[in-house]
Design a protein around this motif. Structure first.
Motif, PDB file in Angstrom:
ATOM      1  N   THR A  52      20.540  39.897  11.127  1.00  0.00           N
ATOM      2  CA  THR A  52      21.155  39.677   9.821  1.00  0.00           C
ATOM      3  C   THR A  52      20.106  39.938   8.754  1.00  0.00           C
ATOM      4  OG1 THR A  52      20.588  37.317   9.867  1.00  0.00           O
ATOM      5  CG2 THR A  52      22.781  37.935  10.668  1.00  0.00           C
ATOM      6  N   LYS A 103      24.560  45.495   8.844  1.00  0.00           N
ATOM      7  CA  LYS A 103      24.427  44.121   9.341  1.00  0.00           C
ATOM      8  C   LYS A 103      24.793  43.151   8.231  1.00  0.00           C
ATOM      9  CE  LYS A 103      20.776  45.537  12.511  1.00  0.00           C
ATOM     10  NZ  LYS A 103      19.339  45.439  12.877  1.00  0.00           N
ATOM     11  N   ALA A 106      22.956  37.100   5.632  1.00  0.00           N
ATOM     12  CA  ALA A 106      22.961  35.678   5.968  1.00  0.00           C
ATOM     13  C   ALA A 106      22.505  34.809   4.803  1.00  0.00           C
ATOM     14  CB  ALA A 106      22.065  35.421   7.175  1.00  0.00           C
TER      15      ALA A 106
END
Length: 446
Positions: A52, A103, A106
């Motif tokens: 992430t 990706k 986060a």
């Protein structure tokens, strides 16, 4: 000199100047240089190992430069200048998006400078860019925003609340007006109190407050007064920072020496004791947090020593596993203004041309430091899994931390002791490689 005397001498040297520097990333930004060849970002990010990403946006404007600040920031309140800058940031984000949408994000943080110096319309644009240009999902990302007392207004708070921000961080530094004035920080205690009341009304999941100890003419009593005033608002996090003076900061080392020299260890110990008494858990030399603090979101994971940090904006740093890069660094007003002007005028943001290429040794030292300087510690099997080697064999000097009881190994994890945490900055500085130190010491900052 026998081994015991050698270790005692080493420890005395290490702990005699515990605040030599503040190492929150490795390699340090002063090790960055013009790269031999421009590196296409498409190639850098296609090789990134992180699962992430951490998206960071840098807003390099503030109302005034504080006396301790050596960050990349410019005192400039002009709304038209801010708008041009956000336009450039959006262009940069659009060019980077194809490389980094592979990706999920986060963590998303907006820092500076003072992001909330922007007018509400421009502040809101930052979240639009993150969500709709870069692809950040606000339901799965931890979102953090930095602010300052004079920019906390109901309209700005409404925006960041609506944008699902779950952590607001505000630098206060001191509740004592004379101490704020001594570090050239233009704030009144009542302004701070008003900002805190507005923030508490919004009930953000995490309110973080920053304080500084070791200020000119600060006493133990005045330091504890500031800490207690901060704690009266029950923040979920408190960061306590020792005062540093560096090249180009307005406050100079002699101002601290003239005010009674270094009582910072005493102030640190008193604050640590008070925070632990009040139910906070210590996570590093600086960070104390309530164990239950956090968001209700189902968040993606991102480790403290992971790579994959995407830095958008002039002055932001980006970290891949092999290259760290950014715009050029400056502290002086004219040089900083020039770098920002170049960034705003730039058309092509698709390459890295200033930074540092990490050797295997750099990667290993970074992994160790990013783990060791936090209470989570260095998982020795985690190091072995990543680098197919033993940390203690690669860096036998780590045994000096064990032999002097600045660290201990428990259940396969090398952790600093309470005393070791107190000297984290000295330990971080001690572990810098000779090659990186040479670059840092030869750096000329304008």
């Amino acid at each position: 000199m026998n081994q015991v005397d050698h270790l005692r001498s080493w420890k005395d040297h290490l702990t005699s100047e515990p605040y030599r520097s503040y190492l929150y990333s490795y390699p340090h930004k002063t090790a960055y240089r013009t790269l031999e060849t421009k590196l296409p970002l498409s190639e850098l990010w296609s090789r990134e190992l992180a699962d992430t990403f951490f998206l960071y946006m840098h807003i390099p404007f503030c109302g005034a430069r504080c006396g301790f600040c050596n960050l990349f920031t410019l005192p400039d309140k002009r709304a038209d200048v801010h708008a041009e800058y956000v336009d450039a940031l959006e262009r940069q984000a659009a060019q980077w998006a194809p490389f980094i949408r592979s990706k999920p994000i986060a963590r998303f943080a907006v820092g500076g400078g003072t992001p909330t110096l922007l007018v509400p319309e421009q502040l809101d644009r930052l979240f639009h860019i993150a969500q709709h240009v870069v692809g950040m999902d606000p339901s799965q990302a931890s979102i953090s925003v930095e602010t300052s007392p004079e920019t906390v207004t109901p309209d700005r708070l409404a925006i960041i609340k609506n944008r699902q921000v779950d952590r607001v961080s505000m630098g206060i530094q001191s509740f004592v007006e004379s101490e704020a004035e001594a570090i050239y920080r233009p704030q009144k205690p009542q302004e701070v109190e008003t900002a805190l009341k507005l923030l508490k009304q919004q009930q953000f999941p995490i309110l973080n407050l920053d304080l500084i100890y070791g200020l000119p003419d600060q006493t133990l009593q005045s330091w504890m007064y500031s800490l207690d005033r901060a704690l009266s608002y029950e923040p979920e996090e408190v960061f306590i920072y020792p005062l540093y003076t560096r090249e180009h900061t307005i406050v100079k080392p002699e101002q601290i020496r003239q005010s009674g020299e270094d009582r910072r260890l005493e102030l640190y110990k008193a604050a640590r004791e008070r925070l632990l008494e009040r139910g906070y858990t210590q996570y590093s030399m600086r960070r104390f947090a309530k164990a239950e603090a956090g968001s209700d979101k189902t968040l993606l994971s991102y480790g403290c020593h992971d790579e994959g940090m995407i830095g958008l904006g002039c002055g932001a740093r980006s970290y891949t596993n092999t290259v760290h890069y950014s715009s050029r660094y400056s502290v002086g007003r004219s040089a900083t203004a020039s770098i920002i002007a170049d960034y705003v005028a730039q058309n092509d943001y698709s390459y890295a041309d200033y930074g540092v290429v990490l050797s295997k040794d750099d990667q290993q030292r970074r992994f160790i430091l990013k783990s060791l300087l936090h209470t989570e510690g260095l998982a020795l099997d985690g190091y072995a899994e990543r680098f197919t080697a033993s940390a203690l064999a690669d860096y036998p000097e780590l045994n000096q931390l064990l032999d002097t009881e600045l660290a201990a190994i428990e259940n396969g994890t090398l952790r600093l002791t309470s005393e070791g945490l107190m000297y984290s900055d000295a330990i971080g500085d001690w572990f810098i490689s000779p090659e990186i130190r040479e670059l840092m010491e030869s750096c000329v900052v304008s």
